[in-house]
Design an enzyme around this catalytic site. Structure first.
Site, PDB file in Angstrom:
ATOM      1  N   CYS A  56      28.429  41.234  34.209  1.00  0.00           N
ATOM      2  CA  CYS A  56      27.240  40.793  33.499  1.00  0.00           C
ATOM      3  C   CYS A  56      27.596  40.719  32.013  1.00  0.00           C
ATOM      4  CB  CYS A  56      26.099  41.779  33.715  1.00  0.00           C
ATOM      5  SG  CYS A  56      24.649  41.428  32.681  1.00  0.00           S
ATOM      6  N   ASP A  63      29.107  42.321  38.992  1.00  0.00           N
ATOM      7  CA  ASP A  63      28.303  41.521  39.908  1.00  0.00           C
ATOM      8  C   ASP A  63      29.215  41.101  41.045  1.00  0.00           C
ATOM      9  OD1 ASP A  63      25.814  41.433  38.470  1.00  0.00           O
ATOM     10  OD2 ASP A  63      26.761  40.071  37.055  1.00  0.00           O
ATOM     11  N   VAL A  78      44.112  22.109  46.123  1.00  0.00           N
ATOM     12  CA  VAL A  78      44.335  23.390  45.465  1.00  0.00           C
ATOM     13  C   VAL A  78      45.082  24.318  46.430  1.00  0.00           C
ATOM     14  CG1 VAL A  78      42.088  24.395  46.109  1.00  0.00           C
ATOM     15  CG2 VAL A  78      43.289  25.229  44.089  1.00  0.00           C
ATOM     16  N   GLU A  79      46.086  24.995  45.910  1.00  0.00           N
ATOM     17  CA  GLU A  79      46.859  25.947  46.712  1.00  0.00           C
ATOM     18  C   GLU A  79      46.066  27.251  46.797  1.00  0.00           C
ATOM     19  OE1 GLU A  79      49.045  28.968  47.988  1.00  0.00           O
ATOM     20  OE2 GLU A  79      48.872  28.928  45.799  1.00  0.00           O
ATOM     21  N   SER A  80      45.934  27.818  47.995  1.00  0.00           N
ATOM     22  CA  SER A  80      45.002  28.925  48.233  1.00  0.00           C
ATOM     23  C   SER A  80      45.360  30.231  47.516  1.00  0.00           C
ATOM     24  CB  SER A  80      44.835  29.182  49.733  1.00  0.00           C
ATOM     25  OG  SER A  80      46.058  29.533  50.315  1.00  0.00           O
ATOM     26  N   HIS A  97      25.747  34.365  36.566  1.00  0.00           N
ATOM     27  CA  HIS A  97      26.106  33.820  37.878  1.00  0.00           C
ATOM     28  C   HIS A  97      26.193  32.291  37.854  1.00  0.00           C
ATOM     29  CE1 HIS A  97      25.241  37.851  38.922  1.00  0.00           C
ATOM     30  NE2 HIS A  97      24.057  37.700  39.472  1.00  0.00           N
ATOM     31  N   GLU A  98      25.188  31.677  37.241  1.00  0.00           N
ATOM     32  CA  GLU A  98      25.131  30.215  37.189  1.00  0.00           C
ATOM     33  C   GLU A  98      26.326  29.646  36.420  1.00  0.00           C
ATOM     34  OE1 GLU A  98      20.960  31.976  37.286  1.00  0.00           O
ATOM     35  OE2 GLU A  98      22.789  32.342  36.127  1.00  0.00           O
TER      36      GLU A  98
END
Length: 162
Positions: A56, A63, A78-80, A97-98
């Site tokens: 936060c 969070d 994208v490589e994991s 969060h947003e």
């Protein structure tokens, strides 16, 4: 043709690395790509990260969330492992969060230039309320632009499963 050649995997520095170094803070430079061998068709790739953590920006408290990333690749994928390390880099990063889900979407669009992509954060409750931000992208001028509009406008309606 099956498998990958050394030339196709030459740019992947994290995969198979015996000593993984975890970033201390937000690290988009961790992300790596490889070439999509199936550019002739549309298909979804989905990642679920059930152990996402950020801070936060006001209280500094952690969070926790499950982050869902789903995309239709074009040329780059994208490589994991690099994605795992990138998402881990939010652990000491303070943002709402947003903001986190939008930052993730923006970084992955910049990295892969997908046909379509969406990011959804299912954050655990704090103070009795949970937040589930969702954002998406459809490549402008393609049918995926309309898919993004349709999914965003229907997201969160009763009965929708994302």
């Amino acid at each position: 043709m099956t498998g990958r050649t050394k030339e196709e995997t030459a740019g992947l520095s994290l995969l198979g690395n015996k000593k993984t170094e975890y970033p201390d803070d937000y690290a988009p430079q961790m992300l790596e790509t490889f070439i999509n061998k199936h550019q002739d068709r549309d298909y979804f790739v989905r990642f679920n990260c059930p152990e996402f953590t950020s801070l936060c920006p006001i209280t500094g408290q952690p969070d926790f969330a499950t982050i869902y990333i789903q995309y239709v690749p074009d040329i780059k994928m994208v490589e994991s492992k690099s994605l795992k390390l990138y998402l881990f880099s939010f652990r000491n990063h303070g943002d709402f969060h947003e903001d986190c889900v939008n930052i993730i979407l923006n970084d992955l669009i910049k990295l892969t230039d997908p046909r379509y992509m969406e990011v959804w954060g299912e954050f655990t409750p704090r103070g009795g309320i949970s937040i589930h931000p969702y954002c998406n992208y459809g490549r402008p001028g393609t049918r995926w632009e309309q898919v993004a509009i349709d999914r965003l406008s229907s997201w969160g309606k009763p009965g929708q499963q994302y």
